[in-house]
Design an enzyme around this catalytic site. Structure first.
Site, PDB file in Angstrom:
ATOM      1  N   CYS A 187       0.784  -1.265  -0.025  1.00 39.21           N
ATOM      2  CA  CYS A 187       0.048   0.181   0.104  1.00 39.21           C
ATOM      3  C   CYS A 187       0.710   1.063   0.003  1.00 39.21           C
ATOM      4  CB  CYS A 187      -0.914   0.007   1.163  1.00 39.21           C
ATOM      5  SG  CYS A 187      -1.818  -1.664   1.154  1.00 39.21           S
ATOM      6  N   HIS A 214      -2.341   8.141   6.388  1.00 34.36           N
ATOM      7  CA  HIS A 214      -2.522   6.920   5.541  1.00 34.36           C
ATOM      8  C   HIS A 214      -3.608   6.367   6.485  1.00 34.36           C
ATOM      9  CE1 HIS A 214      -1.508   3.002   3.523  1.00 34.36           C
ATOM     10  NE2 HIS A 214      -1.619   2.576   4.644  1.00 34.36           N
ATOM     11  N   GLU A 240      -0.173   5.775  13.778  1.00 34.90           N
ATOM     12  CA  GLU A 240       0.152   6.815  12.804  1.00 34.90           C
ATOM     13  C   GLU A 240       0.017   8.425  13.576  1.00 34.90           C
ATOM     14  OE1 GLU A 240      -2.055   7.186   9.205  1.00 34.90           O
ATOM     15  OE2 GLU A 240      -0.508   8.882   8.141  1.00 34.90           O
ATOM     16  N   LYS A 274      -9.199   8.228   2.944  1.00 33.15           N
ATOM     17  CA  LYS A 274      -9.489   7.033   2.695  1.00 33.15           C
ATOM     18  C   LYS A 274     -11.224   7.097   3.107  1.00 33.15           C
ATOM     19  CE  LYS A 274      -5.332   4.555   2.163  1.00 33.15           C
ATOM     20  NZ  LYS A 274      -4.411   5.456   2.808  1.00 33.15           N
ATOM     21  N   HIS A 303      -9.521   2.376   0.197  1.00 35.08           N
ATOM     22  CA  HIS A 303      -8.195   2.206   0.289  1.00 35.08           C
ATOM     23  C   HIS A 303      -7.901   1.649  -0.963  1.00 35.08           C
ATOM     24  CE1 HIS A 303      -4.104   1.666   1.220  1.00 35.08           C
ATOM     25  NE2 HIS A 303      -4.224   0.660   2.217  1.00 35.08           N
ATOM     26  N   PHE A 310       1.751  -3.396   3.830  1.00 31.19           N
ATOM     27  CA  PHE A 310       2.319  -4.639   4.502  1.00 31.19           C
ATOM     28  C   PHE A 310       3.795  -4.889   4.183  1.00 31.19           C
ATOM     29  CE2 PHE A 310      -2.077  -7.136   4.562  1.00 31.19           C
ATOM     30  CZ  PHE A 310      -2.523  -6.400   5.419  1.00 31.19           C
TER      31      PHE A 310
END
Lengths: 82, 414
Positions: free
Chosen positions: B164, B304, B315, B336, B341, B402
């Site tokens: 991502c 994010h 985050e 998002k 996403h 990931f």
């Protein structure tokens, strides 16, 4: 049931049109796949794969180089029909 | 050390769950719209899927691209080429030597529709029915290659993959290509097309997706106490990066400057962020350092923030630790909440939002936050856009993937 030559041309024209974006009526018996229709080897193999399925025939790889024109392909498919 | 080459953004392109191009996508984002929809098919019933919705592309490629292109490209490449054409035209279709033009377009997952369709064909009809274009369509560099072929780019065509974070990493690599002298212009960004029952079921199996089936538009809710996972989206974002000198010489319109990138890896876990946010903080600090900026220069962060229980707060704390007291004045947006996403497309689309936020001096809203998480230590822009200050301002776009990939891009106003 076997396809007639005109049915084969019509079916082939649809496949070529889907692959190239050319109108179906530009796919005529006397047209060369490479010189007139600007079909490269990868596109030609795609057309062969789709034509084999559509007409239930086998087009061996070493035959493909002999299919210079649309007419050659129509004749081959016509003769290859069981 | 020689002076760093100044790099600016001169073109934008996108196709997203909110719109078929950048203007419609940005307008929908400022209006706080959601791109999430219940599936218009029988997947959920047929496969007993726990999730029955996604943020699907708003304008289908079939409405935009000629039929032969649809047949020759995986949807991930279709989205990329649509966005790249818009971005290139938006930049004024610059003329330059092909050897000075580069391409970096990433996908997090690759041509999964093509892969799975070809496998179905093989199993149902045998090897002879597998189409010859299958490999060029499924390879993860396919979107990059199609953009390269379209533009005749010869400085290099790349496809960096970091889940991502891929789209952001692509833009960061574009920055490097220009700063290292390899190119004057780089067309870069990310794309993803994974709204297919298999990857959705696989994400659901990892318990990362929202299961709010009865309320798709309210499902992506970063920083809300009711968040329960991300909403899968699809689409592409592409930006045209250009050396400031080249852009000035041709009188190009400039949206913003890409001032720095920071990269790090967590070295910790495949799917969970390192809880102290060390990697995220390192990436943001490196990005600010390359940009030559102080925390107090930053007025906006596009997070994010995927709407997962753990990730969002890690985050937020990382941003707080990076910026210190300067974080108080920062407008945090989690877009998002509207787009879902986009995985490999996310970092690119959110870079576009960050660039436009600086250009228009408007931070986009975060929707669906009816009950903000009390542990959120930042000032979240909720429901409606927020004005950003005049003068020279900077913004950070965070992207994490990931594998523990962290990318922070720092943009500044011009």
């Amino acid at each position: 049931m076997a396809y007639t030559e005109s049915e084969i041309l019509e079916g082939l024209a649809e496949i070529v049109s889907e692959e190239t974006g050319l109108p179906t009526d530009s796919v005529q018996l006397d047209k060369s796949f490479t010189d007139d229709l600007d079909i490269d080897s990868l596109s030609m193999m795609t057309i062969v794969t789709l034509a084999e399925e559509k007409f239930s025939v086998r087009i061996p790889d070493d035959e493909v180089k002999n299919l210079a024109t649309v007419g050659d392909a129509v004749s081959f498919i016509n003769n290859a029909q069981a | 050390m020689s002076k760093q080459i100044d790099v600016v953004v001169t073109g934008l392109g996108a196709t997203t769950p909110l719109g078929g191009d950048v203007p419609s996508t940005w307008a929908a984002a400022l209006a706080g719209e959601s791109g999430a929809r219940t599936f218009d098919n029988d997947w959920a019933e047929k496969y007993e899927m726990p999730v029955n919705f996604a943020a699907t592309i708003k304008v289908k490629p079939e409405e935009v691209l000629p039929r032969p292109e649809i047949k020759r490209m995986d949807p991930s490449a279709q989205y990329a080429i649509i966005a790249a054409r818009e971005a290139w035209a938006d930049a004024g279709a610059p003329e330059l030597e092909p050897e000075r033009l580069g391409v970096v377009v990433s996908s997090g997952i690759g041509g999964i529709w093509t892969t799975l369709d070809a496998w179905d064909t093989l199993r149902e009809k045998g090897a002879r029915r597998v189409l010859p274009m299958t490999v060029p369509m499924l390879m993860p560099n396919s979107p990059s290659a199609y953009v390269e072929l379209e533009l005749g780019a010869r400085a290099g065509a790349h496809a960096l993959v970091s889940a991502c974070a891929s789209g952001a990493e692509a833009i960061g690599y574009g920055l490097e290509m220009i700063r290292s002298g390899r190119a004057d212009i780089v067309v870069c960004g990310g794309t993803e097309a994974t709204i297919h029952p298999m990857p959705i079921s696989a994400f659901a199996a990892s318990r990362t997706l929202s299961l709010r089936n009865e309320d798709p538009q309210g499902a992506s809710r970063p920083y809300d106490t009711g968040r329960d996972g991300f909403v899968i989206g699809e689409g592409a974002g592409i930006v045209v990066l250009e050396s400031a000198e080249h852009a000035a010489a041709r009188g190009a319109r400039v949206y913003a400057r890409l001032a720095g990138q920071g990269l790090s890896a967590d070295g910790y876990h495949m799917t969970s962020p390192e809880p102290e946010g060390r990697g995220q903080i390192a990436a943001m600090r490196a990005s600010l350092a390359e940009a030559g900026l102080a925390p107090s220069d930053v007025v906006h962060v596009n997070a994010h923030a995927t709407s997962t229980v753990v990730g969002d707060l890690v985050e937020a704390r990382s941003v707080r630790k990076t910026l210190g007291d300067a974080a108080d004045g920062v407008a945090l947006s989690a877009t998002k909440s509207m787009t879902g996403h986009l995985l490999g497309g996310a970092g690119a689309l959110e870079s576009i939002f960050t660039i436009l936020a600086l250009h228009d001096r408007k931070a986009p809203p975060t929707i669906n936050v009816s009950d903000p998480d009390p542990e959120l230590v930042l000032d979240l822009v909720r429901d409606t856009p927020r004005e950003l200050p005049e003068g020279q301002i900077a913004a950070i776009n965070n992207s994490f993937g990931f594998g523990g990939h962290n990318v922070a891009l720092t943009f500044t106003s011009v």
